[in-house]
Design an enzyme around this catalytic site. Structure first.
Site, PDB file in Angstrom:
ATOM      1  N   GLN C 198       0.872  -1.178   0.000  1.00 19.83           N
ATOM      2  CA  GLN C 198       0.000   0.000   0.000  1.00 19.83           C
ATOM      3  C   GLN C 198       0.906   1.225   0.000  1.00 19.83           C
ATOM      4  O   GLN C 198       1.357   1.676   1.046  1.00 19.83           O
ATOM      5  CB  GLN C 198      -0.921  -0.042   1.216  1.00 19.83           C
ATOM      6  CG  GLN C 198      -1.739  -1.330   1.302  1.00 19.83           C
ATOM      7  CD  GLN C 198      -2.799  -1.433   0.217  1.00 19.83           C
ATOM      8  OE1 GLN C 198      -3.690  -0.604   0.128  1.00 19.83           O
ATOM      9  NE2 GLN C 198      -2.676  -2.446  -0.647  1.00 19.83           N
ATOM     10  N   ARG C 218      -4.244   3.706   4.688  1.00 21.80           N
ATOM     11  CA  ARG C 218      -3.506   4.460   3.677  1.00 21.80           C
ATOM     12  C   ARG C 218      -3.964   4.027   2.289  1.00 21.80           C
ATOM     13  O   ARG C 218      -4.594   2.984   2.119  1.00 21.80           O
ATOM     14  CB  ARG C 218      -2.020   4.235   3.836  1.00 21.80           C
ATOM     15  CG  ARG C 218      -1.577   2.805   3.588  1.00 21.80           C
ATOM     16  CD  ARG C 218      -0.118   2.540   4.002  1.00 21.80           C
ATOM     17  NE  ARG C 218       0.751   3.586   3.576  1.00 21.80           N
ATOM     18  CZ  ARG C 218       1.225   4.559   4.397  1.00 21.80           C
ATOM     19  NH1 ARG C 218       0.914   4.532   5.677  1.00 21.80           N
ATOM     20  NH2 ARG C 218       1.999   5.501   3.945  1.00 21.80           N
ATOM     21  N   ALA C 239     -11.580   2.478   4.479  1.00 25.92           N
ATOM     22  CA  ALA C 239     -10.637   1.650   3.713  1.00 25.92           C
ATOM     23  C   ALA C 239      -9.777   2.495   2.781  1.00 25.92           C
ATOM     24  O   ALA C 239      -9.964   3.707   2.665  1.00 25.92           O
ATOM     25  CB  ALA C 239     -11.412   0.601   2.925  1.00 25.92           C
ATOM     26  N   HIS C 240      -8.865   1.838   2.125  1.00 26.38           N
ATOM     27  CA  HIS C 240      -7.907   2.553   1.272  1.00 26.38           C
ATOM     28  C   HIS C 240      -8.590   3.303   0.135  1.00 26.38           C
ATOM     29  O   HIS C 240      -9.511   2.824  -0.483  1.00 26.38           O
ATOM     30  CB  HIS C 240      -6.817   1.635   0.718  1.00 26.38           C
ATOM     31  CG  HIS C 240      -7.249   0.336   0.150  1.00 26.38           C
ATOM     32  ND1 HIS C 240      -6.375  -0.669  -0.133  1.00 26.38           N
ATOM     33  CD2 HIS C 240      -8.473  -0.140  -0.175  1.00 26.38           C
ATOM     34  CE1 HIS C 240      -7.031  -1.693  -0.618  1.00 26.38           C
ATOM     35  NE2 HIS C 240      -8.301  -1.396  -0.652  1.00 26.38           N
ATOM     36  N   ASN C 241      -8.085   4.516  -0.067  1.00 24.18           N
ATOM     37  CA  ASN C 241      -8.518   5.366  -1.178  1.00 24.18           C
ATOM     38  C   ASN C 241      -9.953   5.865  -1.075  1.00 24.18           C
ATOM     39  O   ASN C 241     -10.510   6.386  -2.045  1.00 24.18           O
ATOM     40  CB  ASN C 241      -8.293   4.658  -2.517  1.00 24.18           C
ATOM     41  CG  ASN C 241      -6.821   4.381  -2.725  1.00 24.18           C
ATOM     42  OD1 ASN C 241      -6.361   3.257  -2.591  1.00 24.18           O
ATOM     43  ND2 ASN C 241      -6.073   5.431  -2.958  1.00 24.18           N
TER      44      ASN C 241
END
Lengths: 351, 351, 351
Positions: C198, C218, C239-241
């Site tokens: 990530q 991240r 969660a990511h993004n």
């Protein structure tokens, strides 16, 4: 903090067929839409094929069938997503922990700590724990008595292992995870709850990943068991004596009640809840927020819950649903009455 | 790490009737199916009676009525599950913390810390906090200003108490729990959220247990209150000014919104969510993942949610459910039309 | 620990019209029902107007229209709830951290730490991190490499920031929050999950608040982004993004899957879950425990789930609901049969 790697090296690393200059320098990864002229991208999902032609990427990981769609450099591979996964680690800005034990760490005299480990500041390692070669334990971790961490494990800062937690090789545990907490075991006697000591441990296989702030409780009697290759996301609750089969993955906010067993190669989407003492067979996929109240014996995809509506429509639906039993009885009644007054031949006219 | 206790001693400890040798040595606990020849087992749930005859256990805790079903030693008690709960602590491998204050702990000069406590490494105790006799505070704990922990409390490593959290006697708090966090209080003014200081505290009764990574927010004005004997599992959210009655238990992943009051002797299964500002009376049981949007004034069992189906069936159900209001109206219409054309006497033919 | 402030000073601070003695001393805040004779209260919600006349409060914050309803001192303001929010901080017993760096903290040589900060015991600050003026970092925090914390930020004890987390000004983060954890990214190849590094970071705007034990992962490639003024309660998973628009608020136990974008000024009630890769437009309100499986393109209020019933009724509803598709087909059939035998004119007799 950012790596620079030549395209030729990447092709070699991946066993990919390079179409383009070996000397081109790649400094990072990005999506097709966002990649700049020094970044590598990938095309895995056909949905994104439309972004290929206009991408500014220095090079793209893709399948042979897509190679013609990009004017720049290409790295042709059988599985672009897997290739992306593999190269991603080469560009990871995550700081590599220095080998050694931070002087502030408190380590029991009889703990066995390999010389090749990295132990962060303020970490506590208790009696008879065993930390294998290549393991990184971040700052503020607590490793309880008799715990074992297999080779090349990576614990983020602030991971807690209670006593008697045994972890396989290459296991990754994110911050805030607590492994081996005392499960919810109480005997009710005349309305008062009496605590049951949780005398089991936790056994975690190889190549497991455990997410941020996830809890895996120790067993009440025998161990809680997490199989090899299991991936457990953030904010998950795994109760005492749960058993999870190899290569099962579960997304965030899942809750699994005590003694439930989940098979191999299952996928639980986010927010799924399972009652205790049930069995889920191999190769089951459960969609998000599903409430699982009984065992599943057939592979397949399972769901529960209602579809989102505007609140105004939803209020009507919810009110009607409360009366669905009466609706069903009324429907049966009206069917009977119609049956009584119409020729039975009509019954088959529908289909 | 493992205790060895003679059967005679266990019988004495429990006030049980022993049928078998007083000298037999017991080294641990296990289920009927898994117990080996030095382990004690128990028969509490009649479902497991079938495992009694074949059990390899050294001895079994059971009721008089079941005593004939086992050829080996028996300890006859009125409530085998309670007896198991009581003896479980004798076999608990949990390391007993050494009395004393770890030299790395940072303790405010004016904190009152009893001489009989155990304070772990890197723990911080702030000004005017009071730690009573027999308390264990694990490593990496933070005990805020003016907190009080009653006698014989046990805090796992890494528990955070913000300031002004008062805890009764014999309270157990698992790792990662945060007591007294600042609740979600904001005033919205022209679309911007303005923080409201959370000036209340948290008041926790005696014999409470709080699970891993659970959050109990401090009060906005008055205190958040957890009654005596309350058992709170892992990953639970208790918002500001919630009040929980004595001896209520809640399983993991429950979320309770602000100012909601829950009665005594209630049970909330896993994943239950309650809106704010409602009252739940005593002796209510709420099944897993139920959404509670209004007060409950009658003891009993309550539920919401839909049953799991295969995804294919579920998609059909969910689509139909979105149209249940129209279905109900159509049913009413067809009933009327049938009413118009059939003799009213038929209406009672159904039932 | 408790402030004493004269009423005149409070009126001045708020720009309120005081009716009563400027010299009256206020020592705290309470609700109308609970306020004692030295406490300030407020009337914001008309529902509580009934408590005004009997309140023992020293003074009440209220609108001009309500001023006659209270015999004691009043502070007339345009928005009593906002005024309460503003004065609440004056009476907050939260200890103010002393300026300076605790000697036990471990700070990288090349970290840039402003002279006006407060850094708590056992906190770790890694290479190239930047801590701005007026920031408080509690005990047991971990601030990863290259993190940035803007002016006047406040981190409770035990907050973890992985590397490359950039935080705006005046951001508040509660205990146990983990920002920048490695999101759930794996490529499945022949049944085995392969980790995807990530490589993105986290970007957090100004005036954000993040609750207890919340996780913000991240980005996988680009950053996860939290806008200005966003308020995130406890036990939340981001969660990511994920991207969250300015001034959006979400209550506890929300879970947001990867790459989902949420607009500005949205409100997500407790326990809401969103699948990944969807867009929620501005000004959307989602009620508690709603399952959001597709994008929302119109502002408004949205819901899912079923209403709570007694378990006995619920079992019937749930069983019927499983058969709602067949019910709908049977309804259609009976409608057709009725259609066949009754004059079509009847169809309009209903409505």
């Amino acid at each position: 903090m950012t790596a620079t790697i030549k395209l030729g090296k990447l092709a070699e690393f991946l066993g990919a067929t390079l179409c383009g200059s070996k000397e081109k320098e790649i400094t990072g990864l990005a999506t097709l839409q966002e990649a700049g002229p020094a970044q590598l991208s990938f095309l895995a999902n056909p949905q994104y094929r439309k972004y290929l032609v206009g991408s500014q990427a220095a090079a793209v990981l893709l399948k042979a069938v897509d190679a013609d769609g990009f004017a720049g450099a290409t790295l042709v591979v059988a599985d672009p997503y897997l290739a992306y996964a593999r190269v991603s680690h080469l560009f990871d800005p995550k700081p590599k922990a220095a080998r050694g034990i931070h002087p502030s760490a408190v380590i029991a005299d009889d703990a066995q700590v390999d010389l090749t480990v990295s132990i962060g500041a303020f970490t506590v390692i208790e009696s008879s724990a065993r930390i294998s070669a290549g393991v990184t334990v971040g700052a503020h971790c607590f490793i309880g008595a008799r715990c074992e961490i297999g080779v090349d494990g990576w614990l983020a800062p602030r991971v807690t292992l209670y006593h008697d937690v045994r972890i396989g090789e290459r296991v990754v545990i994110q911050s805030g995870a607590v492994i081996g907490g005392e499960g919810f075991g109480f005997a009710n006697y005349k309305g008062i709850w009496h605590k049951i000591a949780q005398v089991g441990g936790v056994l975690i296989g190889d190549d497991v990943e455990i997410g941020v702030n996830t809890a895996v409780d120790r067993g009440a009697l025998a161990d809680t068991v997490i199989g090899n290759g299991v991936k457990i996301d953030n904010q998950i609750q795994i109760a005492h004596n749960v058993q999870i089969g190899d290569h099962t993955a579960m997304a965030a906010c899942v809750g699994i009640s005590g003694s439930t067993r989940i098979g191999k190669h299952c996928m639980l989407a986010g927010g799924v809840g399972l009652v205790g003492h049930i069995d889920i067979c191999d190769n089951v996929f459960i969609t998000g927020m599903t409430m699982v109240t009984h065992s599943i014996t057939e592979p397949g995809t399972y769901s529960s819950g209602t579809a989102m509506q505007t609140a105004a429509e939803w209020r009507k639906s919810a009110a009607r649903l409360r009366k669905i039993d009466s609706m069903a009885r009324r429907l049966r009644q009206v069917e009977k009455r119609v049956e009584d007054v119409t020729p039975s031949g009509n019954a088959s006219s529908e289909g």
